[in-house]
Motif scaffolding. Structure first.
Motif, PDB file in Angstrom:
ATOM      1  N   GLU A   1       0.759  -1.241  -0.098  1.00  0.00           N
ATOM      2  CA  GLU A   1      -0.032   0.242   0.097  1.00  0.00           C
ATOM      3  C   GLU A   1       0.674   1.294   0.013  1.00  0.00           C
ATOM      4  O   GLU A   1       0.626   2.466  -0.473  1.00  0.00           O
ATOM      5  CB  GLU A   1      -1.076  -0.043   1.014  1.00  0.00           C
ATOM      6  CG  GLU A   1      -1.917  -1.153   1.185  1.00  0.00           C
ATOM      7  CD  GLU A   1      -2.687  -1.378  -0.051  1.00  0.00           C
ATOM      8  OE1 GLU A   1      -3.015  -0.282  -0.643  1.00  0.00           O
ATOM      9  OE2 GLU A   1      -2.656  -2.474  -0.613  1.00  0.00           O
ATOM     10  N   ASP A   2       2.149   1.166   0.594  1.00  0.00           N
ATOM     11  CA  ASP A   2       2.817   2.414   0.835  1.00  0.00           C
ATOM     12  C   ASP A   2       3.477   2.690  -0.570  1.00  0.00           C
ATOM     13  O   ASP A   2       3.709   3.800  -1.094  1.00  0.00           O
ATOM     14  CB  ASP A   2       3.907   2.194   1.874  1.00  0.00           C
ATOM     15  CG  ASP A   2       4.667   3.287   1.833  1.00  0.00           C
ATOM     16  OD1 ASP A   2       4.506   4.377   2.519  1.00  0.00           O
ATOM     17  OD2 ASP A   2       6.153   3.342   1.827  1.00  0.00           O
ATOM     18  N   TYR A   3       4.053   1.650  -1.185  1.00  0.00           N
ATOM     19  CA  TYR A   3       4.585   1.971  -2.457  1.00  0.00           C
ATOM     20  C   TYR A   3       3.364   2.383  -3.543  1.00  0.00           C
ATOM     21  O   TYR A   3       3.837   3.316  -4.251  1.00  0.00           O
ATOM     22  CB  TYR A   3       5.194   0.608  -3.030  1.00  0.00           C
ATOM     23  CG  TYR A   3       5.767   0.530  -4.084  1.00  0.00           C
ATOM     24  CD1 TYR A   3       6.686   1.338  -4.753  1.00  0.00           C
ATOM     25  CD2 TYR A   3       4.708   0.147  -5.614  1.00  0.00           C
ATOM     26  CE1 TYR A   3       7.218   1.537  -6.128  1.00  0.00           C
ATOM     27  CE2 TYR A   3       5.182   0.112  -6.625  1.00  0.00           C
ATOM     28  CZ  TYR A   3       6.473   0.739  -7.221  1.00  0.00           C
ATOM     29  OH  TYR A   3       6.760   1.234  -8.360  1.00  0.00           O
ATOM     30  N   LEU A   4       2.257   1.740  -3.666  1.00  0.00           N
ATOM     31  CA  LEU A   4       1.222   2.477  -4.487  1.00  0.00           C
ATOM     32  C   LEU A   4       1.027   3.822  -4.294  1.00  0.00           C
ATOM     33  O   LEU A   4       0.819   4.523  -5.313  1.00  0.00           O
ATOM     34  CB  LEU A   4       0.139   1.477  -4.416  1.00  0.00           C
ATOM     35  CG  LEU A   4       0.382   0.034  -5.163  1.00  0.00           C
ATOM     36  CD1 LEU A   4      -1.083  -0.840  -5.024  1.00  0.00           C
ATOM     37  CD2 LEU A   4       0.665  -0.111  -6.601  1.00  0.00           C
ATOM     38  N   LYS A   5       0.875   4.219  -2.740  1.00  0.00           N
ATOM     39  CA  LYS A   5       0.659   5.440  -2.475  1.00  0.00           C
ATOM     40  C   LYS A   5       1.676   6.383  -3.231  1.00  0.00           C
ATOM     41  O   LYS A   5       1.647   7.506  -3.531  1.00  0.00           O
ATOM     42  CB  LYS A   5       0.520   5.493  -1.061  1.00  0.00           C
ATOM     43  CG  LYS A   5      -0.079   6.953  -0.885  1.00  0.00           C
ATOM     44  CD  LYS A   5      -0.149   7.140   0.789  1.00  0.00           C
ATOM     45  CE  LYS A   5      -0.633   8.447   1.348  1.00  0.00           C
ATOM     46  NZ  LYS A   5      -0.819   8.441   2.761  1.00  0.00           N
ATOM     47  N   SER A   6       3.013   5.882  -2.864  1.00  0.00           N
ATOM     48  CA  SER A   6       4.330   6.732  -3.323  1.00  0.00           C
ATOM     49  C   SER A   6       4.439   7.228  -4.628  1.00  0.00           C
ATOM     50  O   SER A   6       4.943   8.178  -4.919  1.00  0.00           O
ATOM     51  CB  SER A   6       5.466   6.037  -2.566  1.00  0.00           C
ATOM     52  OG  SER A   6       5.893   5.000  -3.300  1.00  0.00           O
ATOM     53  N   VAL A   7       3.742   5.936  -5.412  1.00  0.00           N
ATOM     54  CA  VAL A   7       4.028   6.440  -6.945  1.00  0.00           C
ATOM     55  C   VAL A   7       2.713   6.573  -7.356  1.00  0.00           C
ATOM     56  O   VAL A   7       2.629   7.066  -8.706  1.00  0.00           O
ATOM     57  CB  VAL A   7       4.629   5.009  -7.726  1.00  0.00           C
ATOM     58  CG1 VAL A   7       6.037   4.655  -7.253  1.00  0.00           C
ATOM     59  CG2 VAL A   7       3.583   3.901  -7.570  1.00  0.00           C
ATOM     60  N   ASP A   8       1.569   6.855  -6.744  1.00  0.00           N
ATOM     61  CA  ASP A   8       0.218   7.259  -7.344  1.00  0.00           C
ATOM     62  C   ASP A   8      -0.020   6.434  -8.294  1.00  0.00           C
ATOM     63  O   ASP A   8      -0.647   7.004  -9.404  1.00  0.00           O
ATOM     64  CB  ASP A   8       0.258   8.827  -7.469  1.00  0.00           C
ATOM     65  CG  ASP A   8      -1.087   9.399  -7.939  1.00  0.00           C
ATOM     66  OD1 ASP A   8      -1.946   8.704  -7.238  1.00  0.00           O
ATOM     67  OD2 ASP A   8      -1.172  10.360  -8.489  1.00  0.00           O
ATOM     68  N   MET A   9      -0.106   5.226  -8.075  1.00  0.00           N
ATOM     69  CA  MET A   9      -0.658   4.133  -9.002  1.00  0.00           C
ATOM     70  C   MET A   9      -1.413   3.028  -8.502  1.00  0.00           C
ATOM     71  O   MET A   9      -1.389   2.768  -7.304  1.00  0.00           O
ATOM     72  CB  MET A   9       0.773   3.380 -10.011  1.00  0.00           C
ATOM     73  CG  MET A   9       1.420   4.587 -10.633  1.00  0.00           C
ATOM     74  SD  MET A   9       3.050   3.697 -11.555  1.00  0.00           S
ATOM     75  CE  MET A   9       2.015   2.891 -12.800  1.00  0.00           C
ATOM     76  N   SER A  10      -2.173   2.315  -9.072  1.00  0.00           N
ATOM     77  CA  SER A  10      -2.934   1.003  -8.713  1.00  0.00           C
ATOM     78  C   SER A  10      -2.293   0.036  -9.176  1.00  0.00           C
ATOM     79  O   SER A  10      -1.417  -0.045 -10.191  1.00  0.00           O
ATOM     80  CB  SER A  10      -4.207   1.226  -8.993  1.00  0.00           C
ATOM     81  OG  SER A  10      -4.429   1.118 -10.606  1.00  0.00           O
ATOM     82  N   PHE A  11      -2.683  -1.127  -8.712  1.00  0.00           N
ATOM     83  CA  PHE A  11      -2.255  -2.464  -9.357  1.00  0.00           C
ATOM     84  C   PHE A  11      -2.436  -2.515 -10.722  1.00  0.00           C
ATOM     85  O   PHE A  11      -1.571  -3.074 -11.554  1.00  0.00           O
ATOM     86  CB  PHE A  11      -3.024  -3.677  -8.756  1.00  0.00           C
ATOM     87  CG  PHE A  11      -2.504  -5.134  -9.181  1.00  0.00           C
ATOM     88  CD1 PHE A  11      -1.197  -5.621  -9.051  1.00  0.00           C
ATOM     89  CD2 PHE A  11      -3.419  -5.558  -9.960  1.00  0.00           C
ATOM     90  CE1 PHE A  11      -0.923  -6.754  -9.610  1.00  0.00           C
ATOM     91  CE2 PHE A  11      -3.298  -6.867 -10.531  1.00  0.00           C
ATOM     92  CZ  PHE A  11      -1.935  -7.373 -10.348  1.00  0.00           C
ATOM     93  N   ALA A  12      -3.600  -2.135 -11.166  1.00  0.00           N
ATOM     94  CA  ALA A  12      -3.976  -2.136 -12.492  1.00  0.00           C
ATOM     95  C   ALA A  12      -2.937  -1.186 -13.561  1.00  0.00           C
ATOM     96  O   ALA A  12      -2.602  -1.447 -14.544  1.00  0.00           O
ATOM     97  CB  ALA A  12      -5.400  -1.648 -13.097  1.00  0.00           C
ATOM     98  N   ASP A  13      -2.638  -0.093 -12.934  1.00  0.00           N
ATOM     99  CA  ASP A  13      -1.652   0.957 -13.639  1.00  0.00           C
ATOM    100  C   ASP A  13      -0.332   0.073 -13.781  1.00  0.00           C
ATOM    101  O   ASP A  13       0.348   0.381 -14.866  1.00  0.00           O
ATOM    102  CB  ASP A  13      -1.541   2.246 -12.650  1.00  0.00           C
ATOM    103  CG  ASP A  13      -2.921   3.081 -12.719  1.00  0.00           C
ATOM    104  OD1 ASP A  13      -3.534   2.896 -13.621  1.00  0.00           O
ATOM    105  OD2 ASP A  13      -2.937   3.605 -11.684  1.00  0.00           O
ATOM    106  N   ILE A  14       0.195  -0.397 -12.854  1.00  0.00           N
ATOM    107  CA  ILE A  14       1.257  -1.243 -12.793  1.00  0.00           C
ATOM    108  C   ILE A  14       1.307  -2.174 -14.074  1.00  0.00           C
ATOM    109  O   ILE A  14       2.266  -2.449 -14.895  1.00  0.00           O
ATOM    110  CB  ILE A  14       1.845  -1.875 -11.722  1.00  0.00           C
ATOM    111  CG1 ILE A  14       1.859  -0.921 -10.352  1.00  0.00           C
ATOM    112  CG2 ILE A  14       2.968  -2.847 -11.572  1.00  0.00           C
ATOM    113  CD1 ILE A  14       3.048  -0.110 -10.388  1.00  0.00           C
ATOM    114  N   ILE A  15       0.444  -2.944 -13.907  1.00  0.00           N
ATOM    115  CA  ILE A  15       0.360  -4.049 -15.204  1.00  0.00           C
ATOM    116  C   ILE A  15       0.345  -3.360 -16.373  1.00  0.00           C
ATOM    117  O   ILE A  15       1.006  -3.686 -17.237  1.00  0.00           O
ATOM    118  CB  ILE A  15      -0.949  -4.849 -14.831  1.00  0.00           C
ATOM    119  CG1 ILE A  15      -0.817  -5.637 -13.736  1.00  0.00           C
ATOM    120  CG2 ILE A  15      -1.230  -5.923 -16.003  1.00  0.00           C
ATOM    121  CD1 ILE A  15       0.196  -6.581 -13.502  1.00  0.00           C
TER     122      ILE A  15
END
Length: 281
Positions: free
Chosen positions: A167-181
């Protein structure tokens, strides 16, 4: 004067140096790579350098770049020779030889690049004599920032790292799991995106699992890329952002693999200045 260039896909570092190693000019331009650019595009970048100096002062020119493959080398040397007509020596080589000369000088050794990608070679003091093919971040590139990112995201989303870190990483890069994929599988330059995770990783090395992941990445690099040279007597030298910022963990990995870590540099330019000023003095 000696003009030295160290070029990647995004930037080129230039240094104008006297025979005794004194730097009279240093500047940075866009990256130059004959694999992806036309002669006209590359010439336009070099002309920006010429606008900052007297081209007639350049007696020798050494250009090292990630796109200097054998088939492109003659064209690149002709282009630079045309733009610097007073240079009696115009040599172009790949970035791995530049790294080896920067790190080892005229001494035999193992030279490595550890940045977004990874590469290594056995160097005899003047030329590369062996090279384990890195194979890129999908099939290889162990030790690189791209593979580190791949390992990190795999561990993050498969529950091998603390859930609060996800959760901390996704918040730090302002992305969701779907965004990463989407960024990894559908957008260009996935290797560069994966390497950007290094910034987060470097700030969270108090997590022992994450620290172990970084060391493991380096150990795999040594096992798969350096060990085939069968020269455990030679030190392993490395250049690049991943080697530089994780030098402590690289040393830990080297000790675990019973190898000797030598010089670690962030950039090859200072070493190249030493190599060519000593050679031409």
């Amino acid at each position: 004067m000696i003009l030295i260039a160290d070029s990647g896909s995004t930037k080129t570092d230039w240094a104008l140096v006297s025979d005794d190693g004194q730097v009279s000019l240093s500047l940075q331009t866009e990256g130059i790579t004959p694999v992806h650019q036309t002669e006209e595009q590359m010439a336009a970048i070099v002309e920006k350098v010429i606008s900052c100096l007297d081209a007639s002062l350049v007696g020798k020119l050494y250009f090292y770049g990630s796109g200097i493959i054998p088939v492109k080398k003659p064209m690149m040397e002709q282009l630079l020779g045309r733009l610097f007509p007073d240079a009696s020596v115009v040599e172009t080589d790949n970035d791995l030889l530049g790294a080896a000369r920067s790190l080892c000088g005229r001494t035999e050794g193992v030279a490595c690049i550890l940045g977004t990608g990874a590469n290594s070679c056995l160097y005899d003091g003047n030329n590369i004599v062996k090279n384990t093919p890195p194979l890129g971040y999908i099939l290889g590139d162990e030790g690189s920032g791209a593979v580190l990112g791949k390992l990190f995201l795999n561990a993050l989303f498969k529950g091998e790292l603390p859930s609060e870190m996800r959760e901390d990483y996704l918040k730090s890069v302002d992305m969701s799991f779907a965004d990463i994929i989407d960024r990894v599988y559908r957008q260009p330059m996935a290797n560069r995106f994966l390497a950007t995770t290094s910034l987060y990783i470097s700030h969270h090395l108090d997590c022992l699992l994450l620290r172990k992941l970084v060391v493991g990445n380096f150990r795999q690099f040594i096992r798969k890329n350096v060990s085939p040279y069968q020269r455990p007597d030679l030190p392993i030298h490395a250049v690049g952002s991943i080697a530089w910022y994780y030098s402590e963990l690289l040393e830990e990995a080297s000790a675990a693999e019973n190898t000797i870590l030598g010089t670690v540099l962030k950039s090859p330019m200072d070493g190249l200045i030493r190599y060519h000023s000593q050679q031409d003095a």
